[in-house]
Design a protein around this motif. Structure first.
Motif, PDB file in Angstrom:
ATOM      1  N   PHE A  15      23.206  -5.682 -19.652  1.00 49.06           N
ATOM      2  CA  PHE A  15      22.650  -4.434 -20.160  1.00 49.06           C
ATOM      3  C   PHE A  15      23.233  -4.099 -21.523  1.00 49.06           C
ATOM      4  O   PHE A  15      24.210  -4.688 -21.964  1.00 49.06           O
ATOM      5  CB  PHE A  15      22.896  -3.269 -19.193  1.00 49.06           C
ATOM      6  N   PHE A  17      22.385  -1.230 -25.271  1.00 45.78           N
ATOM      7  CA  PHE A  17      21.731  -0.070 -25.859  1.00 45.78           C
ATOM      8  C   PHE A  17      21.061  -0.463 -27.169  1.00 45.78           C
ATOM      9  O   PHE A  17      21.587  -1.275 -27.930  1.00 45.78           O
ATOM     10  CB  PHE A  17      22.748   1.047 -26.120  1.00 45.78           C
ATOM     11  N   TYR A  27      18.645   4.004 -26.615  1.00 48.68           N
ATOM     12  CA  TYR A  27      17.988   3.779 -25.332  1.00 48.68           C
ATOM     13  C   TYR A  27      18.664   2.647 -24.581  1.00 48.68           C
ATOM     14  O   TYR A  27      19.016   1.622 -25.171  1.00 48.68           O
ATOM     15  CB  TYR A  27      16.509   3.451 -25.541  1.00 48.68           C
ATOM     16  N   PHE A  28      18.799   2.837 -23.274  1.00 48.25           N
ATOM     17  CA  PHE A  28      19.366   1.825 -22.397  1.00 48.25           C
ATOM     18  C   PHE A  28      18.392   0.665 -22.287  1.00 48.25           C
ATOM     19  O   PHE A  28      17.177   0.852 -22.231  1.00 48.25           O
ATOM     20  CB  PHE A  28      19.593   2.454 -21.010  1.00 48.25           C
ATOM     21  N   HIS A  30      17.998  -3.089 -20.020  1.00 50.12           N
ATOM     22  CA  HIS A  30      18.499  -4.015 -19.009  1.00 50.12           C
ATOM     23  C   HIS A  30      17.894  -5.374 -19.294  1.00 50.12           C
ATOM     24  O   HIS A  30      16.782  -5.471 -19.820  1.00 50.12           O
ATOM     25  CB  HIS A  30      18.113  -3.529 -17.606  1.00 50.12           C
ATOM     26  N   ASN A  56      14.146   4.179 -20.824  1.00 50.35           N
ATOM     27  CA  ASN A  56      14.702   2.837 -20.952  1.00 50.35           C
ATOM     28  C   ASN A  56      13.807   2.012 -21.874  1.00 50.35           C
ATOM     29  O   ASN A  56      12.588   2.172 -21.862  1.00 50.35           O
ATOM     30  CB  ASN A  56      14.756   2.129 -19.595  1.00 50.35           C
TER      31      ASN A  56
END
Length: 63
Positions: A15, A17, A27-28, A30, A56
């Motif tokens: 993960f 950013f 924003y995150f 993954h 996300n």
């Protein structure tokens, strides 16, 4: 599609950013939301999707 820069990405945990190019928002992301392999400081394009803790980045591709 939005544009931004990968500010942080941890390969081991999968993960990181992304910092938006047009604002100061982050924003995150993954690893499951990535189409390409990304690293810190890569320029990317992405879409936003509502997650459990906010927006996300998904469909992340190298720009």
């Amino acid at each position: 599609m939005s544009k931004g820069t990968v500010k942080f990405f941890n390969d081991a945990k999968g993960f990181g950013f992304i910092k938006d190019a047009d604002s100061t928002k982050e924003y995150f992301v993954h690893i499951n939301g990535c189409k390409d392999e990304i690293q810190e400081n890569d320029e990317v394009t992405y879409d936003l999707e509502e997650g459990r803790k906010g927006l996300n980045a998904v469909n992340v591709k190298l720009a």
